[in-house]
Design a protein around this motif. Sequence first.
Motif, PDB file in Angstrom:
ATOM      1  N   ILE A 410     -53.082   7.183  51.038  1.00 40.41           N
ATOM      2  CA  ILE A 410     -51.962   8.110  51.178  1.00 40.41           C
ATOM      3  C   ILE A 410     -51.560   8.757  49.858  1.00 40.41           C
ATOM      4  CG2 ILE A 410     -51.057   6.903  53.200  1.00 40.41           C
ATOM      5  CD1 ILE A 410     -48.820   5.813  51.320  1.00 40.41           C
ATOM      6  N   ASN A 411     -52.103   8.309  48.720  1.00 37.18           N
ATOM      7  CA  ASN A 411     -51.756   8.923  47.437  1.00 37.18           C
ATOM      8  C   ASN A 411     -52.914   8.727  46.461  1.00 37.18           C
ATOM      9  OD1 ASN A 411     -50.301  10.231  45.398  1.00 37.18           O
ATOM     10  ND2 ASN A 411     -48.403   9.117  45.862  1.00 37.18           N
ATOM     11  N   ASP A 412     -53.062   9.690  45.548  1.00 36.60           N
ATOM     12  CA  ASP A 412     -54.122   9.652  44.539  1.00 36.60           C
ATOM     13  C   ASP A 412     -53.554  10.317  43.291  1.00 36.60           C
ATOM     14  OD1 ASP A 412     -56.456   9.788  43.001  1.00 36.60           O
ATOM     15  OD2 ASP A 412     -57.722  10.170  44.755  1.00 36.60           O
ATOM     16  N   PHE A 413     -53.260   9.512  42.277  1.00 31.33           N
ATOM     17  CA  PHE A 413     -52.542   9.976  41.096  1.00 31.33           C
ATOM     18  C   PHE A 413     -53.309   9.589  39.839  1.00 31.33           C
ATOM     19  CE2 PHE A 413     -49.628   8.599  37.677  1.00 31.33           C
ATOM     20  CZ  PHE A 413     -49.026   9.818  37.367  1.00 31.33           C
ATOM     21  N   THR A 414     -53.353  10.499  38.873  1.00 31.39           N
ATOM     22  CA  THR A 414     -53.997  10.207  37.595  1.00 31.39           C
ATOM     23  C   THR A 414     -52.974  10.334  36.474  1.00 31.39           C
ATOM     24  OG1 THR A 414     -56.151  10.990  38.367  1.00 31.39           O
ATOM     25  CG2 THR A 414     -55.820  10.877  35.991  1.00 31.39           C
ATOM     26  N   ASN A 415     -52.869   9.305  35.664  1.00 36.00           N
ATOM     27  CA  ASN A 415     -51.969   9.309  34.513  1.00 36.00           C
ATOM     28  C   ASN A 415     -52.541  10.167  33.386  1.00 36.00           C
ATOM     29  OD1 ASN A 415     -50.002   8.456  32.523  1.00 36.00           O
ATOM     30  ND2 ASN A 415     -51.606   7.105  31.725  1.00 36.00           N
ATOM     31  N   THR A 416     -51.734  11.081  32.885  1.00 33.43           N
ATOM     32  CA  THR A 416     -52.136  11.901  31.729  1.00 33.43           C
ATOM     33  C   THR A 416     -51.169  11.750  30.566  1.00 33.43           C
ATOM     34  OG1 THR A 416     -50.935  13.819  32.632  1.00 33.43           O
ATOM     35  CG2 THR A 416     -53.291  13.603  33.191  1.00 33.43           C
ATOM     36  N   ASP A 417     -50.229  10.813  30.694  1.00 35.18           N
ATOM     37  CA  ASP A 417     -49.224  10.592  29.648  1.00 35.18           C
ATOM     38  C   ASP A 417     -49.788   9.599  28.631  1.00 35.18           C
ATOM     39  OD1 ASP A 417     -47.081   9.955  28.051  1.00 35.18           O
ATOM     40  OD2 ASP A 417     -45.689   9.568  29.701  1.00 35.18           O
ATOM     41  N   PRO A 418     -50.025  10.013  27.384  1.00 39.21           N
ATOM     42  CA  PRO A 418     -50.617   9.089  26.402  1.00 39.21           C
ATOM     43  C   PRO A 418     -49.714   7.911  26.063  1.00 39.21           C
ATOM     44  CG  PRO A 418     -49.925  11.127  25.342  1.00 39.21           C
ATOM     45  CD  PRO A 418     -49.799  11.358  26.816  1.00 39.21           C
ATOM     46  N   ALA A 419     -48.419   8.025  26.380  1.00 41.02           N
ATOM     47  CA  ALA A 419     -47.496   6.931  26.103  1.00 41.02           C
ATOM     48  C   ALA A 419     -47.522   5.852  27.181  1.00 41.02           C
ATOM     49  CB  ALA A 419     -46.076   7.478  25.947  1.00 41.02           C
ATOM     50  N   ARG A 420     -48.186   6.116  28.289  1.00 42.10           N
ATOM     51  CA  ARG A 420     -48.289   5.145  29.382  1.00 42.10           C
ATOM     52  C   ARG A 420     -49.761   4.859  29.660  1.00 42.10           C
ATOM     53  NH1 ARG A 420     -43.342   5.822  33.174  1.00 42.10           N
ATOM     54  NH2 ARG A 420     -42.107   7.414  32.128  1.00 42.10           N
ATOM     55  N   SER A 421     -50.021   3.711  30.264  1.00 40.14           N
ATOM     56  CA  SER A 421     -51.397   3.409  30.655  1.00 40.14           C
ATOM     57  C   SER A 421     -51.390   2.530  31.891  1.00 40.14           C
ATOM     58  CB  SER A 421     -52.154   2.694  29.537  1.00 40.14           C
ATOM     59  OG  SER A 421     -53.461   2.350  29.976  1.00 40.14           O
ATOM     60  N   LEU A 422     -52.170   2.933  32.886  1.00 40.51           N
ATOM     61  CA  LEU A 422     -52.328   2.118  34.082  1.00 40.51           C
ATOM     62  C   LEU A 422     -53.270   0.948  33.846  1.00 40.51           C
ATOM     63  CD1 LEU A 422     -52.609   5.017  36.664  1.00 40.51           C
ATOM     64  CD2 LEU A 422     -50.829   3.258  36.653  1.00 40.51           C
ATOM     65  N   ARG A 423     -54.072   1.026  32.805  1.00 43.46           N
ATOM     66  CA  ARG A 423     -55.115   0.030  32.570  1.00 43.46           C
ATOM     67  C   ARG A 423     -54.612  -1.229  31.871  1.00 43.46           C
ATOM     68  NH1 ARG A 423     -60.323   0.991  32.963  1.00 43.46           N
ATOM     69  NH2 ARG A 423     -60.796  -0.321  31.170  1.00 43.46           N
ATOM     70  N   GLN A 424     -53.356  -1.230  31.461  1.00 44.01           N
ATOM     71  CA  GLN A 424     -52.856  -2.401  30.755  1.00 44.01           C
ATOM     72  C   GLN A 424     -51.379  -2.576  31.056  1.00 44.01           C
ATOM     73  OE1 GLN A 424     -53.754  -2.538  26.610  1.00 44.01           O
ATOM     74  NE2 GLN A 424     -52.554  -4.382  26.221  1.00 44.01           N
ATOM     75  N   GLY A 425     -50.995  -3.778  31.457  1.00 42.26           N
ATOM     76  CA  GLY A 425     -49.590  -4.049  31.678  1.00 42.26           C
ATOM     77  C   GLY A 425     -49.362  -5.087  32.756  1.00 42.26           C
ATOM     78  N   HIS A 426     -48.100  -5.291  33.035  1.00 42.12           N
ATOM     79  CA  HIS A 426     -47.679  -6.281  34.022  1.00 42.12           C
ATOM     80  C   HIS A 426     -47.366  -5.595  35.349  1.00 42.12           C
ATOM     81  CE1 HIS A 426     -47.255  -9.761  31.257  1.00 42.12           C
ATOM     82  NE2 HIS A 426     -47.065  -8.810  30.350  1.00 42.12           N
ATOM     83  N   ILE A 427     -47.123  -6.412  36.380  1.00 43.80           N
ATOM     84  CA  ILE A 427     -46.704  -5.901  37.676  1.00 43.80           C
ATOM     85  C   ILE A 427     -45.356  -6.518  38.019  1.00 43.80           C
ATOM     86  CG2 ILE A 427     -49.099  -5.664  38.411  1.00 43.80           C
ATOM     87  CD1 ILE A 427     -48.530  -8.079  40.298  1.00 43.80           C
ATOM     88  N   GLY A 428     -44.568  -5.832  38.838  1.00 46.49           N
ATOM     89  CA  GLY A 428     -43.260  -6.346  39.194  1.00 46.49           C
ATOM     90  C   GLY A 428     -42.736  -5.753  40.486  1.00 46.49           C
ATOM     91  N   LEU A 429     -41.713  -6.427  41.054  1.00 49.52           N
ATOM     92  CA  LEU A 429     -41.064  -6.009  42.288  1.00 49.52           C
ATOM     93  C   LEU A 429     -39.609  -5.690  41.978  1.00 49.52           C
ATOM     94  CD1 LEU A 429     -42.289  -8.959  44.557  1.00 49.52           C
ATOM     95  CD2 LEU A 429     -43.475  -6.789  44.111  1.00 49.52           C
ATOM     96  N   GLN A 430     -39.142  -4.544  42.439  1.00 49.39           N
ATOM     97  CA  GLN A 430     -37.770  -4.120  42.149  1.00 49.39           C
ATOM     98  C   GLN A 430     -36.798  -4.654  43.198  1.00 49.39           C
ATOM     99  OE1 GLN A 430     -36.344  -0.006  43.009  1.00 49.39           O
ATOM    100  NE2 GLN A 430     -36.119   0.122  40.793  1.00 49.39           N
TER     101      GLN A 430
END
Length: 580
Positions: A410-430
């Motif tokens: 239902i969605n297909d998004f590509t990150n282009t913000d150099p200050a963020r990265s999908l390839r590294q980080g934690h996960i969480g529930l709001q």
Amino acid sequence: MRTLFKAATALFAGAALCMSPQASALPGGAPDAPAKAAAADPAYRILVFSKTAGFRHSSIDEGIAALRDLGAANNFTVTATEDAGAFTTANLSQYRAVVFLSTTGDVLAGSQQTALEQYMGAGGGYVGVHAAADTEYDWPFYEGLAGALFQSHPAIQPATVKVEDRSHDATAHLGRTWQRTDEWYNYRTNPRSSAHVLASLDESSYSGGTMSGDHPIAWCKDYAGGRAFYTGGGHTEESYADPAFRRHLLGGVRWAAGLTQADCRPETGYTSLFDGGGTTGWKQAGPGGFTLADGTLTSHGGLGLLWYDAMEFTGDYSLKLDWRMSGDDNSGVFVGFPASDDPWSAVDNGYEIQIDATDSSDRTTGAVYGFKSADLAARDAALNPPGSWNTYEIRVTGERLELFLNGRKINDFTNTDPARSLRQGHIGLQNHGDGDEVAFRNIRIKQAGSPSGPRTGEVKGVNGKCLDIDNTGTADGTKVQIWTCNSSAAQRWTIGDDSSFRALGKCLDVSGAGTADGTRIQLWTCNGTGAQQWTPQADGTVRNPLSGKCLDASGGTWNDGTAVHLWTCHTGPNQKWTLP
């Protein structure tokens, strides 16, 4: 064929309707309400087929009566027949699902088989009950439709059913385990690689299981253009008077008929981050929080974040979780943010996959919050209404994020913000705020490099020694150690797609699901818990995600008999392992 029902289902999607939840489980798995759907379904018809050319089950009449009762309560009409002449293209087209109720032997002629194949190809639904797996052995299409065929069975006896998927309509009402008595089939093949397993048998809880500890007993799959559901229960007359089994059967019918949505793709290789047993490895940031009951995390208060601090995820991965809104609620799943006790750090540095019934298009269910709306038509077709469970898959490949809802993209998004990265980080529930009640279950992840199939052989560690079971013992609690490699069964490990390490029919286990340095590693009956999950890392270590710690050969010298234990990961030689 399913267009009418897709349109009807879409009336619920995205709407701010407060639907009554599906029946919740009482101890032992019995629902606390009659077997009735959470909301009125559009009227439809099903065909119940019970012809037998082999053994005839005495419970068939009870099964037909139960399905008629369920139909009367849930707006579907049952046509019951043993006439294979009902299998024509024209006749089948009027039914949203065909139930094979304990059929046996060769029950359809060639033209009738062709009609069923065409029916499935046009989007039809199949429900197989018990001896439906003892049917049409010489018809390959049917074997694929049923998922697996009967091999043998022991005597009728009680057993523990492990409920692997608690989001599907057939199993969402059940607890994590289900105690029931039935005739438990062994199957000629394991359907796990081609179907999505909803429930399996604990072979240690009864006598006569022959499937090596991985014994699916209910599953679903998309097949040949349609939907196929099978349950191995239903041998006994008493099954059809059991409210929990009746609700299980109803859920299979509703899903096969297209009234509910679910992710029925095969699923292997995932590691559990939350399996309902506790929140070890998770940490609350900010106000509010989550309550844990019935294996379910439910948000309250806020604005806060429950995040997985035991491990930061790098590289490509697939994250899956089940969620449910009570009504017009708000929550989200965050990915790609740094460790922090400030929940706003996830907002400012990561990405939120939104859960919300009624907000604007870039801030409602399926959106990458504030960045990209979901494909709303696809989202609406895939979404179950408030009060029902849904499944997200968040698939990260490089800086690309693909979102699947109940198995549909239902969605297909590509990150282009150099200050963020999908390839590294934690996960969480709001947990969003007061009055926003969103529940979560069965959070699991599969990282790039996870095994794509079981592998068997030696696990070699420091000084070239092998991971070994002391004295080839099989009792729960047997010591696991390193020993000179000798090709014995005590050193023959199977690395499974379920992230288990198995030998001698049991699993490599962290004693007491402990997390402290030095916690004993032992052999234990396989149970699928986080204490038995092991994830190979690119640096050669083998990590237990539940604790975030590594499999370690104890001490500073390593001889035959050196015990292995849990220890903080440091990539030293005693934490490096070569897998088969």
